[in-house]
Scaffold this motif. Structure first.
Motif, mmCIF file in Angstrom:
data_model
loop_
_atom_site.group_PDB
_atom_site.id
_atom_site.type_symbol
_atom_site.label_atom_id
_atom_site.label_comp_id
_atom_site.label_asym_id
_atom_site.label_seq_id
_atom_site.Cartn_x
_atom_site.Cartn_y
_atom_site.Cartn_z
ATOM 1 N N SER A 24 53.909 26.648 26.687
ATOM 2 C CA SER A 24 52.952 27.604 26.126
ATOM 3 C C SER A 24 53.599 28.959 25.847
ATOM 4 C CB SER A 24 51.779 27.791 27.087
ATOM 5 O OG SER A 24 50.901 28.758 26.559
ATOM 6 N N SER A 25 53.197 29.565 24.731
ATOM 7 C CA SER A 25 53.680 30.909 24.412
ATOM 8 C C SER A 25 52.654 31.964 24.837
ATOM 9 C CB SER A 25 53.968 31.028 22.912
ATOM 10 O OG SER A 25 52.764 30.789 22.199
ATOM 11 N N ASN A 26 51.475 31.528 25.238
ATOM 12 C CA ASN A 26 50.425 32.443 25.679
ATOM 13 C C ASN A 26 50.680 32.848 27.134
ATOM 14 O OD1 ASN A 26 48.069 33.695 26.543
ATOM 15 N ND2 ASN A 26 46.710 32.223 25.529
ATOM 16 N N ALA A 27 50.771 34.163 27.394
ATOM 17 C CA ALA A 27 51.070 34.658 28.751
ATOM 18 C C ALA A 27 50.033 34.175 29.755
ATOM 19 C CB ALA A 27 51.141 36.180 28.748
ATOM 20 N N LYS A 28 48.762 34.133 29.340
ATOM 21 C CA LYS A 28 47.706 33.666 30.254
ATOM 22 C C LYS A 28 47.944 32.213 30.654
ATOM 23 C CE LYS A 28 42.706 33.182 30.487
ATOM 24 N NZ LYS A 28 41.446 33.397 29.792
ATOM 25 N N ASP A 29 48.394 31.401 29.722
ATOM 26 C CA ASP A 29 48.658 29.989 30.010
ATOM 27 C C ASP A 29 49.872 29.803 30.917
ATOM 28 O OD1 ASP A 29 46.513 29.214 28.506
ATOM 29 O OD2 ASP A 29 47.697 28.793 26.705
ATOM 30 N N ARG A 30 50.777 30.774 30.934
ATOM 31 C CA ARG A 30 51.987 30.655 31.747
ATOM 32 C C ARG A 30 51.780 31.133 33.182
ATOM 33 N NH1 ARG A 30 54.653 33.209 27.153
ATOM 34 N NH2 ARG A 30 54.807 35.006 28.518
ATOM 35 N N CYS A 31 50.597 31.621 33.493
ATOM 36 C CA CYS A 31 50.295 32.135 34.833
ATOM 37 C C CYS A 31 50.143 30.980 35.829
ATOM 38 C CB CYS A 31 48.994 32.935 34.780
ATOM 39 S SG CYS A 31 48.467 33.580 36.361
ATOM 40 N N VAL A 32 50.721 31.137 37.021
ATOM 41 C CA VAL A 32 50.534 30.146 38.079
ATOM 42 C C VAL A 32 49.080 30.194 38.512
ATOM 43 C CG1 VAL A 32 51.137 29.559 40.463
ATOM 44 C CG2 VAL A 32 52.913 30.302 38.873
ATOM 45 N N ARG A 33 48.448 29.042 38.617
ATOM 46 C CA ARG A 33 47.052 28.968 39.035
ATOM 47 C C ARG A 33 46.987 28.860 40.552
ATOM 48 N NH1 ARG A 33 46.895 30.406 34.340
ATOM 49 N NH2 ARG A 33 46.132 29.132 32.659
ATOM 50 N N CYS A 34 46.214 29.718 41.164
ATOM 51 C CA CYS A 34 46.100 29.749 42.626
ATOM 52 C C CYS A 34 44.679 29.466 43.074
ATOM 53 C CB CYS A 34 46.522 31.112 43.161
ATOM 54 S SG CYS A 34 48.275 31.449 42.976
ATOM 55 N N ARG A 35 44.551 29.111 44.340
ATOM 56 C CA ARG A 35 43.245 29.011 44.991
ATOM 57 C C ARG A 35 43.045 30.325 45.740
ATOM 58 N NH1 ARG A 35 45.116 23.821 47.162
ATOM 59 N NH2 ARG A 35 44.774 22.326 45.522
ATOM 60 N N VAL A 36 42.097 31.113 45.284
ATOM 61 C CA VAL A 36 41.842 32.442 45.839
ATOM 62 C C VAL A 36 40.561 32.397 46.660
ATOM 63 C CG1 VAL A 36 41.420 34.876 45.283
ATOM 64 C CG2 VAL A 36 42.925 33.490 43.811
ATOM 65 N N THR A 37 40.618 32.942 47.857
ATOM 66 C CA THR A 37 39.413 33.093 48.669
ATOM 67 C C THR A 37 39.201 34.578 48.905
ATOM 68 O OG1 THR A 37 39.742 30.966 49.760
ATOM 69 C CG2 THR A 37 38.270 32.533 50.849
ATOM 70 N N ILE A 38 38.018 35.056 48.539
ATOM 71 C CA ILE A 38 37.639 36.436 48.805
ATOM 72 C C ILE A 38 36.723 36.419 50.015
ATOM 73 C CG2 ILE A 38 36.417 38.463 47.935
ATOM 74 C CD1 ILE A 38 37.311 37.732 45.133
ATOM 75 N N LEU A 39 37.135 37.102 51.080
ATOM 76 C CA LEU A 39 36.361 37.186 52.330
ATOM 77 C C LEU A 39 35.756 38.586 52.419
ATOM 78 C CD1 LEU A 39 39.059 35.704 54.733
ATOM 79 C CD2 LEU A 39 37.081 34.493 53.805
ATOM 80 N N LEU A 40 34.424 38.672 52.376
ATOM 81 C CA LEU A 40 33.774 39.973 52.413
ATOM 82 C C LEU A 40 32.710 40.014 53.494
ATOM 83 C CD1 LEU A 40 33.366 40.620 48.596
ATOM 84 C CD2 LEU A 40 35.099 41.536 50.128
ATOM 85 N N ILE A 41 32.818 41.021 54.339
ATOM 86 C CA ILE A 41 31.848 41.245 55.408
ATOM 87 C C ILE A 41 31.197 42.587 55.136
ATOM 88 C CG2 ILE A 41 31.605 41.673 57.890
ATOM 89 C CD1 ILE A 41 34.025 39.806 58.282
ATOM 90 N N GLY A 42 29.876 42.599 55.037
ATOM 91 C CA GLY A 42 29.218 43.880 54.818
ATOM 92 C C GLY A 42 27.937 43.777 54.016
#
Length: 152
Positions: A24-42
C-alpha cells in the motif's frame, strides 16, 4: 532500564499486532493495527474527552475496547465504541477521595473498606485487557494511571 521480560513482551506485541500490507502507498494502510484498551475511572466529565480520541483510533483501523464504569455504558455505546465494564461506582470513589484526601494515610477501618473495592476495580482493569482468554491488549491508555500493564 530494560527488564528480562522486555524481549518476550516485544515478541508478544509483534505476534499479536496486525502488520500493515506491504504494497500500500497510503500511510493509513501502512499503520500497524493494535488492540487498544482505554481504562477510565471517574465521572462522565472524565470519560467524554476520550471519546473522540477513541473514535479516531477505530477509524484508523485499530481494535478498541473502552473500559469504564457501568454508569457510562450507554454513553460509550452511543458513540459506536466497544464497551467493557469496570467495577466500582464513580460517585462512591469521588466521595471517598473528597472525604479522605490523604487516601494513603487514612484510618485502618476506612482503608480496609475501600481496599476491597479497589481490588475489584483493579481486577476488572486486568480483565479488560486480557479477557477473553487469548485476547492481548497491545496498548493501554489509562486515566488515572492503572498499573495492570506492568503485569500483562
Amino acid at each position: 532500564a530494560e527488564t528480562p521480560e522486555a524481549p518476550a513482551c516485544a515478541q508478544a506485541l509483534a505476534e499479536s499486532a496486525t502488520p500493515p500490507p506491504a504494497s500500500s502507498s497510503n500511510a493509513k494502510d501502512r499503520c500497524v493495527r493494535c488492540r487498544v484498551t482505554i481504562l477510565l475511572i471517574g465521572s462522565e466529565g472524565d470519560i467524554r474527552p476520550f471519546i473522540p480520541f477513541a473514535q479516531a483510533l477505530v477509524n484508523d483501523g485499530h481494535t478498541l475496547r473502552f473500559a469504564t464504569h457501568r454508569q457510562h455504558e450507554k454513553l460509550v455505546k452511543r458513540h459506536g465504541l466497544s464497551y467493557y465494564p469496570l467495577a466500582g461506582d464513580p460517585k462512591e470513589l469521588m466521595d471517598f477521595m473528597v472525604h479522605h484526601p490523604e487516601a494513603f494515610t487514612l484510618n485502618p477501618r476506612d482503608g480496609l473498606k475501600m481496599a476491597g473495592r479497589m481490588k475489584d476495580i483493579f481486577r476488572s482493569c486486568w480483565d479488560a485487557c486480557s479477557v477473553p482468554e487469548g485476547y492481548v491488549t497491545n496498548v493501554i491508555i489509562a486515566n488515572p494511571p492503572v498499573y495492570c500493564a506492568m503485569d500483562l
